[in-house]
Design a protein around this motif. Structure first.
Motif, PDB file in Angstrom:
ATOM      1  N   HIS A 128     -48.038   4.695 -46.419  1.00  0.00           N
ATOM      2  CA  HIS A 128     -48.224   5.095 -44.455  1.00  0.00           C
ATOM      3  C   HIS A 128     -48.114   6.310 -44.243  1.00  0.00           C
ATOM      4  CE1 HIS A 128     -48.728   3.571 -40.511  1.00  0.00           C
ATOM      5  NE2 HIS A 128     -46.844   4.253 -39.946  1.00  0.00           N
ATOM      6  N   VAL A 129     -46.600   6.658 -44.190  1.00  0.00           N
ATOM      7  CA  VAL A 129     -46.277   8.024 -43.082  1.00  0.00           C
ATOM      8  C   VAL A 129     -46.767   9.609 -44.082  1.00  0.00           C
ATOM      9  CG1 VAL A 129     -44.263   9.854 -42.454  1.00  0.00           C
ATOM     10  CG2 VAL A 129     -44.397   7.107 -42.977  1.00  0.00           C
ATOM     11  N   ARG A 180     -42.587  16.739 -47.311  1.00  0.00           N
ATOM     12  CA  ARG A 180     -43.888  17.536 -47.102  1.00  0.00           C
ATOM     13  C   ARG A 180     -43.456  18.708 -47.681  1.00  0.00           C
ATOM     14  NH1 ARG A 180     -46.433  20.904 -43.444  1.00  0.00           N
ATOM     15  NH2 ARG A 180     -48.937  20.226 -43.805  1.00  0.00           N
ATOM     16  N   PRO A 181     -43.781  19.106 -48.841  1.00  0.00           N
ATOM     17  CA  PRO A 181     -44.128  20.488 -48.990  1.00  0.00           C
ATOM     18  C   PRO A 181     -45.272  21.533 -48.283  1.00  0.00           C
ATOM     19  CG  PRO A 181     -44.462  18.529 -50.443  1.00  0.00           C
ATOM     20  CD  PRO A 181     -44.840  18.632 -49.733  1.00  0.00           C
ATOM     21  N   HIS A 182     -44.489  22.614 -47.918  1.00  0.00           N
ATOM     22  CA  HIS A 182     -44.992  23.698 -46.685  1.00  0.00           C
ATOM     23  C   HIS A 182     -45.310  24.510 -47.502  1.00  0.00           C
ATOM     24  CE1 HIS A 182     -44.992  25.524 -42.862  1.00  0.00           C
ATOM     25  NE2 HIS A 182     -44.722  24.384 -42.227  1.00  0.00           N
ATOM     26  N   LYS A 183     -46.043  25.224 -46.285  1.00  0.00           N
ATOM     27  CA  LYS A 183     -47.025  27.265 -47.372  1.00  0.00           C
ATOM     28  C   LYS A 183     -46.033  27.887 -46.789  1.00  0.00           C
ATOM     29  CE  LYS A 183     -50.078  29.690 -45.476  1.00  0.00           C
ATOM     30  NZ  LYS A 183     -51.392  30.029 -44.583  1.00  0.00           N
ATOM     31  N   LEU A 184     -44.427  27.467 -45.677  1.00  0.00           N
ATOM     32  CA  LEU A 184     -43.499  28.319 -46.413  1.00  0.00           C
ATOM     33  C   LEU A 184     -42.596  28.501 -47.050  1.00  0.00           C
ATOM     34  CD1 LEU A 184     -41.771  30.082 -44.036  1.00  0.00           C
ATOM     35  CD2 LEU A 184     -40.381  28.570 -43.751  1.00  0.00           C
ATOM     36  N   ILE A 240     -33.334   6.004 -40.603  1.00  0.00           N
ATOM     37  CA  ILE A 240     -33.686   7.711 -40.892  1.00  0.00           C
ATOM     38  C   ILE A 240     -32.461   8.198 -39.731  1.00  0.00           C
ATOM     39  CG2 ILE A 240     -34.736   9.304 -42.056  1.00  0.00           C
ATOM     40  CD1 ILE A 240     -36.014   7.410 -43.131  1.00  0.00           C
ATOM     41  N   LYS A 241     -33.269   7.663 -38.839  1.00  0.00           N
ATOM     42  CA  LYS A 241     -32.998   8.810 -37.488  1.00  0.00           C
ATOM     43  C   LYS A 241     -32.110   9.707 -36.839  1.00  0.00           C
ATOM     44  CE  LYS A 241     -33.937   8.357 -32.106  1.00  0.00           C
ATOM     45  NZ  LYS A 241     -34.190   9.806 -32.343  1.00  0.00           N
ATOM     46  N   PRO A 242     -30.467   8.504 -37.226  1.00  0.00           N
ATOM     47  CA  PRO A 242     -29.522   9.419 -37.138  1.00  0.00           C
ATOM     48  C   PRO A 242     -29.246  10.528 -38.462  1.00  0.00           C
ATOM     49  CG  PRO A 242     -28.724   7.001 -36.884  1.00  0.00           C
ATOM     50  CD  PRO A 242     -30.320   7.761 -37.264  1.00  0.00           C
ATOM     51  N   PHE A 243     -29.535  10.310 -39.029  1.00  0.00           N
ATOM     52  CA  PHE A 243     -29.866  11.353 -40.687  1.00  0.00           C
ATOM     53  C   PHE A 243     -30.804  12.377 -39.612  1.00  0.00           C
ATOM     54  CE2 PHE A 243     -31.062  13.920 -43.899  1.00  0.00           C
ATOM     55  CZ  PHE A 243     -30.133  14.697 -44.256  1.00  0.00           C
ATOM     56  N   ILE A 244     -31.005  12.676 -39.283  1.00  0.00           N
ATOM     57  CA  ILE A 244     -32.630  14.053 -38.886  1.00  0.00           C
ATOM     58  C   ILE A 244     -32.084  13.743 -37.790  1.00  0.00           C
ATOM     59  CG2 ILE A 244     -34.296  12.617 -40.431  1.00  0.00           C
ATOM     60  CD1 ILE A 244     -35.903  11.784 -37.836  1.00  0.00           C
ATOM     61  N   VAL A 247     -43.399   8.262 -35.041  1.00  0.00           N
ATOM     62  CA  VAL A 247     -42.847   9.312 -34.807  1.00  0.00           C
ATOM     63  C   VAL A 247     -41.837   9.400 -35.128  1.00  0.00           C
ATOM     64  CG1 VAL A 247     -42.612  11.293 -32.848  1.00  0.00           C
ATOM     65  CG2 VAL A 247     -44.585   9.621 -32.475  1.00  0.00           C
ATOM     66  N   GLY A 248     -40.490   9.298 -35.311  1.00  0.00           N
ATOM     67  CA  GLY A 248     -39.690   8.965 -35.986  1.00  0.00           C
ATOM     68  C   GLY A 248     -39.753   9.482 -37.737  1.00  0.00           C
ATOM     69  N   LEU A 249     -40.571   8.909 -37.773  1.00  0.00           N
ATOM     70  CA  LEU A 249     -41.114   8.968 -39.524  1.00  0.00           C
ATOM     71  C   LEU A 249     -41.273  10.129 -40.489  1.00  0.00           C
ATOM     72  CD1 LEU A 249     -41.691   4.884 -40.624  1.00  0.00           C
ATOM     73  CD2 LEU A 249     -39.578   6.454 -41.203  1.00  0.00           C
ATOM     74  N   TRP A 250     -42.240  10.817 -39.302  1.00  0.00           N
ATOM     75  CA  TRP A 250     -43.585  11.977 -39.651  1.00  0.00           C
ATOM     76  C   TRP A 250     -42.482  12.559 -39.339  1.00  0.00           C
ATOM     77  CZ3 TRP A 250     -44.523  15.623 -37.483  1.00  0.00           C
ATOM     78  CH2 TRP A 250     -45.408  17.325 -37.656  1.00  0.00           C
ATOM     79  N   VAL A 251     -41.197  13.478 -38.301  1.00  0.00           N
ATOM     80  CA  VAL A 251     -40.569  13.930 -38.102  1.00  0.00           C
ATOM     81  C   VAL A 251     -39.312  14.219 -39.235  1.00  0.00           C
ATOM     82  CG1 VAL A 251     -38.701  15.267 -37.012  1.00  0.00           C
ATOM     83  CG2 VAL A 251     -40.863  14.276 -35.544  1.00  0.00           C
ATOM     84  N   ALA A 252     -39.689  12.679 -40.158  1.00  0.00           N
ATOM     85  CA  ALA A 252     -39.020  12.979 -41.829  1.00  0.00           C
ATOM     86  C   ALA A 252     -39.456  13.236 -42.403  1.00  0.00           C
ATOM     87  CB  ALA A 252     -38.081  11.325 -41.586  1.00  0.00           C
ATOM     88  N   TYR A 253     -40.277  13.402 -42.383  1.00  0.00           N
ATOM     89  CA  TYR A 253     -41.303  13.190 -43.531  1.00  0.00           C
ATOM     90  C   TYR A 253     -41.522  14.720 -43.634  1.00  0.00           C
ATOM     91  CZ  TYR A 253     -46.068  14.048 -45.793  1.00  0.00           C
ATOM     92  OH  TYR A 253     -46.498  14.580 -46.766  1.00  0.00           O
TER      93      TYR A 253
END
Length: 444
Positions: free
Chosen positions: A197-198, A398-402, A235-239, A387-393
């Motif tokens: 889903h995410v 999520r692997p990042h280009k950086l 998850i929200k309190p952790f992120i 939106v909260g789950l997507w921010v956590a992901y």
């Protein structure tokens, strides 16, 4: 090229400096009489009544308690008085209700409340001799018609917010928060639901279909939604409280979403150097309040607020400078908002800070790529937990280009040891549970 394909020009918006606040303080008329005599070597005489007019003997000044001997009849017997000792104006039997008075910083004239909006009241200086008004009046085009003067901002204006967005709890759990109870499934199935889903951006029904066709797991889309909603709350309190290795360079932007076909907004504030999302907020309006909440969430990550060293870049929307002004009033946090306007570098500011704006716009496009497959959110709660789950992901999974797509933006030891993505989601939920227990213990 059609005209509507061009970026519209922002209306010029200027946040006026703060008004002068005159607080109401009780005085002693006897002390004021002696002080006046000490300064000018003469006494303040009692009011001389003419034409036999008198005022009630039980009339006292509500500010300095001066008796009726020092009280003027200020409007010819209609009930308004003025104290000769302290200058306070009041009505019959009035106890001064206003704890403070807002005055124009340019002319000292008392501001007049003009408009009541949803979250703030607009105060305006109506003095026609105000230097601010006269200066703006001289800047008007010479050929401007008198009926078009309302299109220009001439008077000093101050917005007084009626809701204190600085006392709202950013980490309160919603009423619909529930515990994980697996009757038919288990934690691994929940991790699969979140992965499809995410991570892969599948809708709730597509996620249920994928579990059935790939893993032979019968689960309804409603159960997938329950897993996602509860996981977001845990998850929200952790992120939100994670110790991000942030810099002093932030970029902010808001983007559109749809909730049951009605336009809503998502506010993002990201660290330009580490690319992590430090603040986010879902709202049904584009007002200043949600902007303040997103900025508060981002500023909580600073152990010591950098103040004027903070580089905060946004677009030309007026909510950002208004929010900055409120931070100065409420929390004495002074920082500047750098606004990058338009799509071309027409000035040195846009040329220097264009990369900041491009990074936050790239973040918006990444979010929209996962959001569009759902068409829109079905409820306000669905938009919040989505939106909260997507921010956590985005921040932790999520692997990042950086980092050359090899790891996520924030490397957590426990997550790195997980063998697959469903296991990482389970560990992320575990970290969220530990954070909630720690917060409850500290609060207790």
């Amino acid at each position: 090229m059609f005209d509507d394909s061009r970026s519209p020009e922002y209306q010029k918006f200027k946040v006026d400096k703060l008004p002068i606040i005159l607080k109401f303080e009780k005085q002693d008329y006897q002390f004021l009489l002696q002080y006046y005599e000490f300064l000018y070597s003469k006494k303040i005489k009692a009011v001389q009544r003419r034409n036999g007019k008198t005022i009630p003997e039980d009339t006292f000044c509500p500010r300095c308690s001066a008796p009726h001997h020092y009280i003027y009849d200020n409007n010819d017997g209609k009930g308004q008085y003025q104290c000769k000792v302290c200058g306070q104006t009041f009505n019959t039997g009035e106890i001064v209700k206003r704890p403070l008075v807002l005055t124009c910083p340019y002319c000292g004239h008392t501001l007049v409340p003009k408009k009541d909006r949803k979250h703030f009241r607009v105060h305006k200086c109506t003095n026609k001799k105000c230097s601010y008004y006269l200066s703006n009046l001289r800047k008007l085009p010479k050929d401007l018609a008198p009926e078009d003067k309302h299109k220009y901002k001439l008077h000093y204006i101050y917005r007084e917010f009626s809701i204190d967005f600085f006392k709202m709890d950013l980490h309160a759990l919603p009423r619909w928060a529930t515990n994980f109870k697996f009757r038919r499934q288990n934690a691994h199935v929940m991790g699969l639901c979140l992965t499809y889903h995410v991570n892969l951006g599948l809708s709730l029904r597509k996620t249920a279909q994928a579990l059935k066709e790939v893993h032979n797991i019968n689960i309804s889309h409603t159960m997938v939604a329950n897993y996602a909603r509860t996981a977001s709350v845990v998850i929200k309190p952790f992120i939100d409280t994670y110790d991000y290795q942030h810099s002093n360079s932030l970029a902010a932007d808001e983007t559109y979403i749809k909730v049951r076909g009605v336009k809503g907004y998502v506010w993002f504030i990201m660290d330009v150097i580490s690319r992590s999302i430090l603040g986010y907020q879902v709202s049904d309006t584009r007002a200043t309040g949600p902007c303040i909440l997103a900025m508060r969430m981002a500023f909580e990550k600073f152990k010591k607020f950098p103040g004027e060293k903070l580089e905060f870049v946004a677009d030309g929307y007026s909510a950002y400078p208004l929010a900055s002004q409120q931070f100065m009033i409420q929390e004495n946090k002074n920082f500047d908002i750098t606004q990058v306007i338009g799509l071309t570098n027409d000035d040195p500011v846009s040329t220097k800070y264009r990369p900041f704006k491009q990074k936050i716009e790239r973040l918006n496009r990444t979010f929209k790529a996962s959001y569009r497959v759902t068409c829109d959110y079905g409820s306000d709660d669905g938009a919040t937990y989505g939106v909260g789950l997507w921010v956590a992901y985005y921040n932790f999974l999520r692997p990042h280009k950086l980092h050359q797509w090899k790891r996520s933006l924030n490397d957590v030891d426990m997550l790195r040891k997980a063998e697959n993505m469903p296991a990482k989601w389970q560990l992320l939920i575990f970290l969220g549970q530990q954070t909630i227990l720690t917060m409850q213990k500290n609060k207790g």
